[in-house]
Design an enzyme around this catalytic site. Structure first.
Site, short mmCIF file in Angstrom:
data_model
loop_
_atom_site.label_atom_id
_atom_site.label_comp_id
_atom_site.label_asym_id
_atom_site.label_seq_id
_atom_site.Cartn_x
_atom_site.Cartn_y
_atom_site.Cartn_z
N ASN A 160 0.87 -1.18 0.00
CA ASN A 160 0.00 0.00 0.00
C ASN A 160 0.91 1.23 0.00
OD1 ASN A 160 -1.80 2.03 0.46
ND2 ASN A 160 -2.46 1.33 2.49
N TRP A 161 0.99 1.87 -1.15
CA TRP A 161 1.90 3.02 -1.27
C TRP A 161 1.33 4.30 -0.66
CZ3 TRP A 161 3.98 2.38 -7.02
CH2 TRP A 161 4.96 1.37 -7.02
N HIS B 289 -9.71 0.90 4.74
CA HIS B 289 -8.40 1.05 5.40
C HIS B 289 -8.58 1.94 6.63
CE1 HIS B 289 -4.29 2.23 6.25
NE2 HIS B 289 -3.94 1.12 5.65
N GLY C 118 2.40 2.03 11.01
CA GLY C 118 3.36 3.13 10.93
C GLY C 118 4.01 3.48 12.25
N GLY D 129 2.89 -1.01 4.32
CA GLY D 129 3.00 0.39 3.93
C GLY D 129 4.46 0.78 3.76
N GLY D 130 5.06 1.32 4.83
CA GLY D 130 6.41 1.89 4.78
C GLY D 130 7.45 1.02 4.09
P1 13P Z 1 2.96 0.25 7.73
O1 13P Z 1 3.49 -1.03 7.12
O2 13P Z 1 3.70 1.47 7.30
O3 13P Z 1 2.79 0.11 9.21
O4 13P Z 1 1.47 0.44 7.12
C1 13P Z 1 0.58 -0.61 7.19
C2 13P Z 1 -0.62 -0.27 6.39
O5 13P Z 1 -1.39 0.58 6.73
C3 13P Z 1 -0.81 -0.99 5.11
O6 13P Z 1 -2.08 -0.78 4.63
#
Ligand code: 13P
Length: 252
Positions: A6-7, A93, A171, A228-229
């Site tokens: 998920n960018w 989300h 995050g 995400g990250g």
């Molecule tokens: P992180 O991997 O940055 O914690 O984000 C997770 C996320 O929200 C993926 O949809």
């Protein structure tokens, strides 16, 4: 096994082109896993094109509106997403729910629209820290699932993929322990089976990194991850995918 990136609000078209070029070189085609990308809407077409020779890679949007068309400035319908090459859509989300005020009811309308439009929904559920500390994790996850999937046909439930993303782990560098995640996954899986799924797929998300992917995927309740990250650079994302695949192929 599914590795979903998920960018969020990162990576424009030219960066996506560079990313994809390096990524396909680093990560060879493999049939045992799929890699899903959720770029921003303005980067979707470029990303779809960049991965068009890779049947193991699919792309989707990060959100949709449930209406087929109309005066909804800034929103994207399922048909518009599909016309741009999306075959997937993230729905519900936690950032949509908690930062943009999306209700359980709206999430449900989006899931239905995505299914009716022929795309695969990746429905996100997960509790906040406060809900977790009150001991409400299971109740919250179950409520979100029920509200999102109420009234769907078993055939539609079978096409729905769920991601468990505890809000406090997104995050923040904090992850649920693999055992905690597996317990919630078991509940989600049992509910999906009750409602008609045969082989439900449940992903885990929240601070998944190359250095914790192996212990997470040691839990066979996890059918993959939503990241995400660590999906934002070719180096971390390709290393996470490689380690994850290896973790599942090598018995612990
Ligand atoms: P992180 O991997 O940055 O914690 O984000 C997770 C996320 O929200 C993926 O949809």
């Amino acid at each position: 096994m599914i590795f979903a990136a998920n960018w969020k609000m990162n990576i424009g078209p030219s960066e996506a082109r560079r990313f994809a070029k390096a990524f396909v070189e680093a990560v060879p085609l493999q049939s045992r896993r799929e890699i899903w990308f959720f770029p921003s809407a303005v980067t979707l077409t470029t990303t779809v094109k960049a991965f068009r020779d890779r049947p193991d890679i699919r792309c989707g949007v990060q959100d949709v509106h449930w209406a087929p068309d109309g005066a909804f400035t800034g929103a994207i319908s399922v048909a518009l997403a599909a016309a741009s090459g999306a075959t997937l859509a993230l729905v519900g989300h936690s950032e949509r729910r908690h930062l943009f005020g999306e209700s359980d009811d709206e999430t449900g309308k989006k899931v239905r629209a995505v299914l009716e439009g022929g795309l695969t929904p990746l429905l996100c559920v997960g509790e906040t820290l406060e809900e977790r500390e009150r001991g409400d994790t299971m109740a919250v996850v179950l409520r979100q699932l029920e509200m999102a999937l109420a009234g769907l046909e078993p055939e539609q439930i079978r096409r729905t993929v769920v991601a468990y993303e505890p809000v406090w782990a997104i995050g923040t560098g904090r992850t649920a322990t693999p055992e905690d995640a597996a317990r919630v996954h078991a509940l989600i899986r049992a509910s999906l089976v009750d409602w008609g799924a045969t082989t439900p797929k449940v992903l885990y998300g929240g601070s998944v990194k190359p250095d914790n992917i192996v212990s997470l995927l040691a839990q066979h309740e996890l059918d993959g991850v939503l990241v995400g990250g660590a999906s934002l650079t070719t180096a971390t994302w390709s290393s996470l995918v490689a380690k994850g695949v290896e973790a599942r192929l090598t018995p612990q």
